[in-house]
Scaffold this active site. Sequence first.
Site, mmCIF file in Angstrom:
data_model
loop_
_atom_site.group_PDB
_atom_site.id
_atom_site.type_symbol
_atom_site.label_atom_id
_atom_site.label_comp_id
_atom_site.label_asym_id
_atom_site.label_seq_id
_atom_site.Cartn_x
_atom_site.Cartn_y
_atom_site.Cartn_z
ATOM 1 C CG ASP A 68 -0.331 -4.436 -10.728
ATOM 2 O OD1 ASP A 68 -1.126 -5.114 -10.048
ATOM 3 O OD2 ASP A 68 -0.221 -3.199 -10.613
ATOM 4 C CB SER B 53 0.339 1.380 -4.803
ATOM 5 O OG SER B 53 -0.872 0.659 -4.697
ATOM 6 C CG HIS C 207 0.470 -3.278 -7.295
ATOM 7 N ND1 HIS C 207 0.005 -2.246 -8.049
ATOM 8 C CD2 HIS C 207 0.361 -2.864 -6.017
ATOM 9 C CE1 HIS C 207 -0.377 -1.258 -7.267
ATOM 10 N NE2 HIS C 207 -0.168 -1.608 -6.022
#
Lengths: 466, 466
Positions: free
Chosen positions: B390, B183, B443
């Site tokens: 995601d 991330s 994600h």
Amino acid sequence: MGSSYSPLVLLFVLLLFPFSAPSPARSGTVVPRLPGFRGPLPFHLETGYVEVDEVNQEEFFYYFIESEGTPSEDPLLLWLTGGPRCSAFCGLVFEVGPLKFVSAKYNGSLPSLVYRPYSWTKVSNMIFLDSPAGSGFSFSRHVESYYDAGDISWSHHVYTFLIKWLVDHPNFLSNPLYIAGDSYAGKIVPIVAQQVLNGIEAEKRPLLNLQGYVIGNPVTGEKIDLNARVPFAHGMGAISDDFFKLIQRSCVGQDYQSPTDSQCEMCLDTFDEILSEINKYNILEPKCAPASPKPKTKGRRALKEEYLRLLKPPPTPALNCRNYAHILAYYWANTDIVRKALHIKKGTVGEWKRCNYDLPYTMDIKSSIKYHLSVTSSGYRALVYSGDHDMLIPFVGTNQWTRSLNFSIIDNWRSWHVDGQVAGYATTYSNNLTFVTVKGAGHTAAEYKNKECLAMIRRWLSHKPL
Amino acid sequence: MGSSYSPLVLLFVLLLFPFSAPSPARSGTVVPRLPGFRGPLPFHLETGYVEVDEVNQEEFFYYFIESEGTPSEDPLLLWLTGGPRCSAFCGLVFEVGPLKFVSAKYNGSLPSLVYRPYSWTKVSNMIFLDSPAGSGFSFSRHVESYYDAGDISWSHHVYTFLIKWLVDHPNFLSNPLYIAGDSYAGKIVPIVAQQVLNGIEAEKRPLLNLQGYVIGNPVTGEKIDLNARVPFAHGMGAISDDFFKLIQRSCVGQDYQSPTDSQCEMCLDTFDEILSEINKYNILEPKCAPASPKPKTKGRRALKEEYLRLLKPPPTPALNCRNYAHILAYYWANTDIVRKALHIKKGTVGEWKRCNYDLPYTMDIKSSIKYHLSVTSSGYRALVYSGDHDMLIPFVGTNQWTRSLNFSIIDNWRSWHVDGQVAGYATTYSNNLTFVTVKGAGHTAAEYKNKECLAMIRRWLSHKPL
């Protein structure tokens, strides 16, 4: 007292009887219990046969389940299953009916069934129809007639069935009638609807109360159904940007099933190799060994009409595979006590198969598009839904052909919700056509998203916005 | 006998000691048991602090877990977590570490932890580093320095940490070293790698054995990260063909976060409304109430950098929500016996938060692309992976920027497999760059596809093809 009625009164009663009696005599038989299901069934099940071809002594077997809501008012849905020649029992236990198998390893004893709460019978009376002959428990006494099956004869026989069944069940004549089905039956449903519509326009009796039709992850017969796998695979990340563009460039104007351009053909062979590795029914589920190995084919496997050669019983896939339940259905339906409970006529069907692909079938209607156009333009409603992770008949293609009907768009790609969550997207067109995606569902949608699909059909049948 | 060693021998021993002793003294403390975990931990855990800024007395807290394979030979992974200012403990219990919370309603007693079999510690020694200061248990004694955090200072401090930690743990100096994270940390990882690389080129001691870096669903800071949501949403069926084309037409050359064209801005507002209804972490999972309500924002919500304001503890989402575990982590980490077991310094951190968004953070490095280019071109390996469902940082954008580095493609979008199933697709480029999608994951990928992600890292670390 004795016989005190006048002949006139008797005539009146006889005339009135088939249409107004609360519980008329029926060709079907009530089935209060089913082997493998504990206790009496919590819904009204009737099974029976209707002869659809007198010459060939062809009879269609059906499961009729009364609505668990208000049977006298709720719509009547005639449910056809795809294949062609998959049993409508699949629709009943895997998709939209009120029963399902308990997932447990088959140990020689009878597989268990339990109640499925998200059944479409919550809001409609449903006829699950084994058709054409050679599907499920439907049969012909003249073997040759199995070989004559095709889109035309199938849809014709379904219409015959419907007329006869309603004559025999006149108290359902006034319920709103919908023709429904999924996968390959999605091609037949509008053709049947057209026949019903023709009958209505010709004022054929009994007059059917057709309101429209419902199809899920449907085949049309158009090349768009299968060509759409290419943009779908790209959107889902199964092929690269470059390769997607290369196919698009190489295959302009080509039918992806039988390309004439060699560069296109090469691309599509590679594409099929890529797709052969994944589960086309739902690209996110594991690819399981089919319950029967498929015949080896060469070339554009993924783009060929694979829905024609799905599964038949043993060998057995892994227990954690979705299609393990197909094996349970096989053993259940081939048990003597089950056949007795269902009132199956002896000597009519040897081996019950989920889908019977041993018999030939002629796709003698090339496309169902003109039927969609005709029926919806005539004022009948249509619900077209797609599980959006289905690679077999991807939503991308179904979206394209619904759009190609050129109806004006009333509401475009609006999210619809169940329990406060987005369940998919719906587009409403003029002519009462609605196209719906079911988020995360495969082929066919209700098998994966039971609750959402019940909410969808409940709202649509009651003319509420999705 | 007494003291018989000569001063020269003593000097030799002292010089040798930090680098060759089999069990050197460490600043960290071994943690044999953790509250909530039954019995002794089945792996070697050490926690500790390293001062990364003497002036501000800033200390980074770490969890070090020795490889469950061959610690002396397996690679050393430094794991950073995103946010910025999410605790690395999230990586440990939700993603790639050997512990996870038992999903059970919090009842006031300590949440339970169990062993996670698909931990990356099966194949590597891992340091989970709370960073920058203000994240997890990392702190500064000078409150003002919390306000100075940004990409530059964070990466600099991580490098300082790494040098000091390895000086303190010299027996890991020769293990292959990888910088890793996901991330927002995906932006910092190549910057840290660049600093390590600079140190190596300047022959700074100790010489780090950097081999490369690993990033998952990574941020780059480029507009491509968020602009990619538009084609991604289209491919996944969340927006219609028409609307997709309209955005594309209206927003040519625009930064979708701050468009200057009013037609484009209008489109993107609608787009954001559509996306605001679905779970961006994994578009197929339900959207759950965040563990803390987000501040209301107007306009392009979905395209704004939402990964900056994720979750913090109570109020509580539903138990069946994936982020319910965030609440368990909150209660666990804020319990006195847990802090004692972890050897947390008293008075340093009041409330442990999964992600601490109350403190400011400066994105003072606009893009990480030049670092990717520089580090990979210098001969270091890079693994870039993306969960392909995601919506936060879609694989579509990550694929685009990896491709934009203009390395030649060695193997394009080849499927990779786990247990005979397609687990996703991998592209290998020259300069040892690999881009991998993880099918069905969100994600970040390892949170959803544990087993597959362990297989991926195992193969990649051992230089085997995916």
